[in-house]
Scaffold this motif. Structure first.
Motif, PDB file in Angstrom:
ATOM      1  N   ARG A 191       0.793  -1.229   0.000  1.00  0.00           N
ATOM      2  CA  ARG A 191       0.000   0.000   0.000  1.00  0.00           C
ATOM      3  C   ARG A 191       0.827   1.280   0.000  1.00  0.00           C
ATOM      4  N   GLY A 192       2.075   1.222   0.468  1.00  0.00           N
ATOM      5  CA  GLY A 192       2.888   2.428   0.475  1.00  0.00           C
ATOM      6  C   GLY A 192       3.213   2.950  -0.916  1.00  0.00           C
ATOM      7  N   TYR A 193       2.957   2.143  -1.944  1.00  0.00           N
ATOM      8  CA  TYR A 193       3.285   2.518  -3.322  1.00  0.00           C
ATOM      9  C   TYR A 193       2.022   2.822  -4.134  1.00  0.00           C
ATOM     10  N   GLU A 194       0.957   3.161  -3.454  1.00  0.00           N
ATOM     11  CA  GLU A 194      -0.302   3.550  -4.106  1.00  0.00           C
ATOM     12  C   GLU A 194      -0.119   4.941  -4.704  1.00  0.00           C
ATOM     13  N   ASN A 195       0.121   4.991  -6.025  1.00  0.00           N
ATOM     14  CA  ASN A 195       0.536   6.261  -6.614  1.00  0.00           C
ATOM     15  C   ASN A 195       0.310   6.245  -8.131  1.00  0.00           C
ATOM     16  N   TYR A 196      -0.381   7.265  -8.649  1.00  0.00           N
ATOM     17  CA  TYR A 196      -0.639   7.345 -10.086  1.00  0.00           C
ATOM     18  C   TYR A 196       0.667   7.443 -10.876  1.00  0.00           C
ATOM     19  N   ASN A 197       1.648   8.115 -10.328  1.00  0.00           N
ATOM     20  CA  ASN A 197       2.913   8.290 -11.041  1.00  0.00           C
ATOM     21  C   ASN A 197       3.597   6.950 -11.286  1.00  0.00           C
ATOM     22  N   ILE A 198       3.536   6.058 -10.299  1.00  0.00           N
ATOM     23  CA  ILE A 198       4.110   4.713 -10.458  1.00  0.00           C
ATOM     24  C   ILE A 198       3.361   3.955 -11.547  1.00  0.00           C
ATOM     25  N   PHE A 199       2.016   4.015 -11.526  1.00  0.00           N
ATOM     26  CA  PHE A 199       1.235   3.331 -12.560  1.00  0.00           C
ATOM     27  C   PHE A 199       1.649   3.803 -13.960  1.00  0.00           C
ATOM     28  N   ALA A 200       1.806   5.124 -14.109  1.00  0.00           N
ATOM     29  CA  ALA A 200       2.146   5.684 -15.418  1.00  0.00           C
ATOM     30  C   ALA A 200       3.546   5.273 -15.856  1.00  0.00           C
ATOM     31  N   HIS A 201       4.498   5.241 -14.928  1.00  0.00           N
ATOM     32  CA  HIS A 201       5.864   4.837 -15.280  1.00  0.00           C
ATOM     33  C   HIS A 201       5.894   3.387 -15.770  1.00  0.00           C
ATOM     34  N   VAL A 202       5.119   2.524 -15.116  1.00  0.00           N
ATOM     35  CA  VAL A 202       5.062   1.119 -15.548  1.00  0.00           C
ATOM     36  C   VAL A 202       4.442   1.019 -16.939  1.00  0.00           C
ATOM     37  N   GLU A 203       3.355   1.757 -17.168  1.00  0.00           N
ATOM     38  CA  GLU A 203       2.707   1.721 -18.486  1.00  0.00           C
ATOM     39  C   GLU A 203       3.640   2.189 -19.588  1.00  0.00           C
ATOM     40  N   HIS A 204       4.426   3.239 -19.319  1.00  0.00           N
ATOM     41  CA  HIS A 204       5.352   3.745 -20.328  1.00  0.00           C
ATOM     42  C   HIS A 204       6.466   2.756 -20.644  1.00  0.00           C
ATOM     43  N   GLY A 206       5.768  -0.367 -20.877  1.00  0.00           N
ATOM     44  CA  GLY A 206       5.071  -1.489 -21.498  1.00  0.00           C
ATOM     45  C   GLY A 206       4.989  -2.706 -20.600  1.00  0.00           C
ATOM     46  N   MET A 207       4.985  -2.487 -19.278  1.00  0.00           N
ATOM     47  CA  MET A 207       4.961  -3.572 -18.304  1.00  0.00           C
ATOM     48  C   MET A 207       3.619  -3.597 -17.573  1.00  0.00           C
ATOM     49  N   TYR A 208       3.558  -4.438 -16.547  1.00  0.00           N
ATOM     50  CA  TYR A 208       2.346  -4.583 -15.749  1.00  0.00           C
ATOM     51  C   TYR A 208       2.644  -4.234 -14.289  1.00  0.00           C
ATOM     52  N   TYR A 209       1.625  -3.785 -13.587  1.00  0.00           N
ATOM     53  CA  TYR A 209       1.758  -3.517 -12.164  1.00  0.00           C
ATOM     54  C   TYR A 209       0.621  -4.198 -11.407  1.00  0.00           C
ATOM     55  N   LEU A 210       0.866  -4.490 -10.134  1.00  0.00           N
ATOM     56  CA  LEU A 210      -0.127  -5.088  -9.260  1.00  0.00           C
ATOM     57  C   LEU A 210       0.166  -4.539  -7.858  1.00  0.00           C
ATOM     58  N   ILE A 211      -0.622  -3.564  -7.435  1.00  0.00           N
ATOM     59  CA  ILE A 211      -0.322  -2.837  -6.208  1.00  0.00           C
ATOM     60  C   ILE A 211      -1.540  -2.809  -5.293  1.00  0.00           C
ATOM     61  N   ARG A 212      -1.320  -3.199  -4.068  1.00  0.00           N
ATOM     62  CA  ARG A 212      -2.383  -3.143  -3.073  1.00  0.00           C
ATOM     63  C   ARG A 212      -2.613  -1.681  -2.680  1.00  0.00           C
ATOM     64  N   VAL A 213      -3.880  -1.297  -2.583  1.00  0.00           N
ATOM     65  CA  VAL A 213      -4.225   0.098  -2.256  1.00  0.00           C
ATOM     66  C   VAL A 213      -5.210   0.115  -1.094  1.00  0.00           C
TER      67      VAL A 213
END
Length: 437
Positions: A191-204, A206-213
């Motif tokens: 949950r400490g990594y619940e962040n739109y910026n992280i999601f966008a960096h992963v998308e750029h 071309g990878m996947y993310y799985l983050i508890r929020v």
């Protein structure tokens, strides 16, 4: 040649190669490591790898097999002072790249991200690491280790070390994502990594993310997504447009737009050219035994990863927690041999390299299943680390042990569902009667 010997030779060959260009890794390029002394560049690097949590003098005596020509503590400190911490980071990166096993989960690497505090020597003058809870209490100093950990191969793949006062786990994760240059991966975090910026960096990437929020009833990302169901279990895709603008259109469409505060970092938005950022996320909410709910945000496709699969993937994240335990306590990362920050950085990178060395060997040991036993068995990784540490420290002229055999016979039973509640004890006063002895 057995596998453990091959891994050791690869590690030592990288150090030998670095020795050939030692001026790149020293504070003073004219430093002379060529003289025939106990502390060549190669010997310093190897000794740093084999150090654990004992007193420095004990480490030296054991490494030189209690020989009467064992170098002094001072001579070692003078030599290590000439080597940059970046030399040990380079060794970690080069060695890790040499053993990129093709162990994946459905063709994807599972990279867990987390951080851990490291207690260092007491120094009230260092404002970037010093903490004091109460005015009349002695303070303490901390460094923060941010790490990427491959859950399939059980190896650290990247790390960023920050002073704890300046620590920013989310920014560190973004930096590590940007410099990740390997096969497709799922980045898993808590949950400490619940962040739109992280999601966008992963998308750029071309990878996947799985983050508890945080849950929809809390004050996290999901609580602001008004298009989600208000209760119960669900698995929904949502489209949201991120912006820092506060126009009438944005205010009139709260289900479409999500306003990001101007002070909140988001690397793909500005107030001039990039005013909007489209993001598609999958939000999964499921019940947990305690009677509450958990939420996960991901971009994994539903047809390949259903909600049960998502829960199993997130459960694997615990591997990085156990790796921190082994790194700190089995390899002695809680006990440093210096007060100087640059020396401490040397030891952190050395321990992480040693951890990967041990895990590369241990994960390639085949467990001989015992017939008729009540439990299935797994390797005792703490014991395996001790065996690998000894194997790395022995001299060339000494016959090496059968590492694979020894590790393969150090087993622990797997007991699914076993729970050991935390034993919390109150601190009591220490009696002074011991002085009578």
């Amino acid at each position: 040649m057995n596998y453990s010997t091959e891994v050791k030779q690869k590690l030592l060959s990288i150090i030998t190669k670095m020795d050939s260009y030692y001026w790149l890794f020293t504070k003073h390029p004219k430093t002379d490591f060529s003289r025939k002394k106990k502390w060549s560049f190669e010997e310093v690097m190897k000794f740093m790898l084999t150090m654990e949590g004992k007193a420095l003098r004990d480490e030296l005596l054991e490494y030189f097999e209690f020989d009467n020509t064992t170098p002094s503590n001072s001579s070692f400190n003078q030599r290590r002072a000439q080597i940059l911490p970046e030399a040990f980071e380079f060794l970690f990166q080069e060695f890790t790249k040499s053993f990129t096993d093709n162990v994946t989960y459905n063709g994807l690497r599972l990279i867990a991200c987390d951080g851990s505090d490291l207690c260092i020597a007491h120094n009230p003058q260092d404002e970037t690491t010093y903490f004091q809870t109460l005015p009349d209490r002695k303070g303490y100093n901390l460094l923060h280790l941010n790490a990427f950990y491959d859950l399939c191969s059980r190896q650290y793949t990247d790390a960023i070390i920050q002073p704890s006062r300046l620590a920013n786990e989310r920014r560190a994760m973004c930096e590590m994502i940007d410099r990740y240059n390997d096969t497709s991966a799922i980045f898993i975090a808590d949950r400490g990594y619940e962040n739109y910026n992280i999601f966008a960096h992963v998308e750029h990437k071309g990878m996947y993310y799985l983050i508890r929020v945080k849950d929809i009833t809390s004050n996290g990302i999901t609580s602001k997504l008004t298009m989600l169901p208000e209760s119960g279990e669900f698995d929904e895709w949502v489209n949201v447009t991120l912006t820092k603008k506060q126009t009438n259109e944005v205010k009139a469409n709260p289900k479409k737009y999500r306003v990001i505060d101007k002070k909140t970092p988001f690397d793909y938005l500005d107030l001039h050219f990039n005013n909007f950022y489209e993001m598609k996320m999958r939000v999964i909410r499921f019940p947990i035994p305690q009677g509450s709910y958990e939420c996960i945000i991901t971009n994994l496709p539903q047809d390949k990863f259903n909600s049960d699969e998502i829960k199993r993937l997130y459960a694997k994240r615990w591997g990085i927690e156990t790796s921190f335990r082994e790194l700190k306590y089995a390899l002695g990362l809680t006990r440093f041999h210096s007060k100087k920050p640059e020396y401490i950085m040397q030891e952190i990178w050395s321990r992480m390299t040693l951890y990967n060395f041990c895990e590369i060997i241990a994960t390639n040991v085949v467990i001989n299943e015992k017939k008729g036993c009540k439990h299935t068995y797994q390797l005792n990784y703490t014991r395996a680390i001790r065996i690998c540490c000894y194997f790395l420290s022995i001299k060339k002229e000494k016959a090496p042990p059968d590492v694979e055999y020894l590790i393969g016979h150090e087993l622990l039973p797997i007991r699914p569902g076993r729970i050991d509640p935390r034993k919390v004890k109150t601190q009591s006063a220490i009696s002074f009667l011991y002085r009578a002895a």
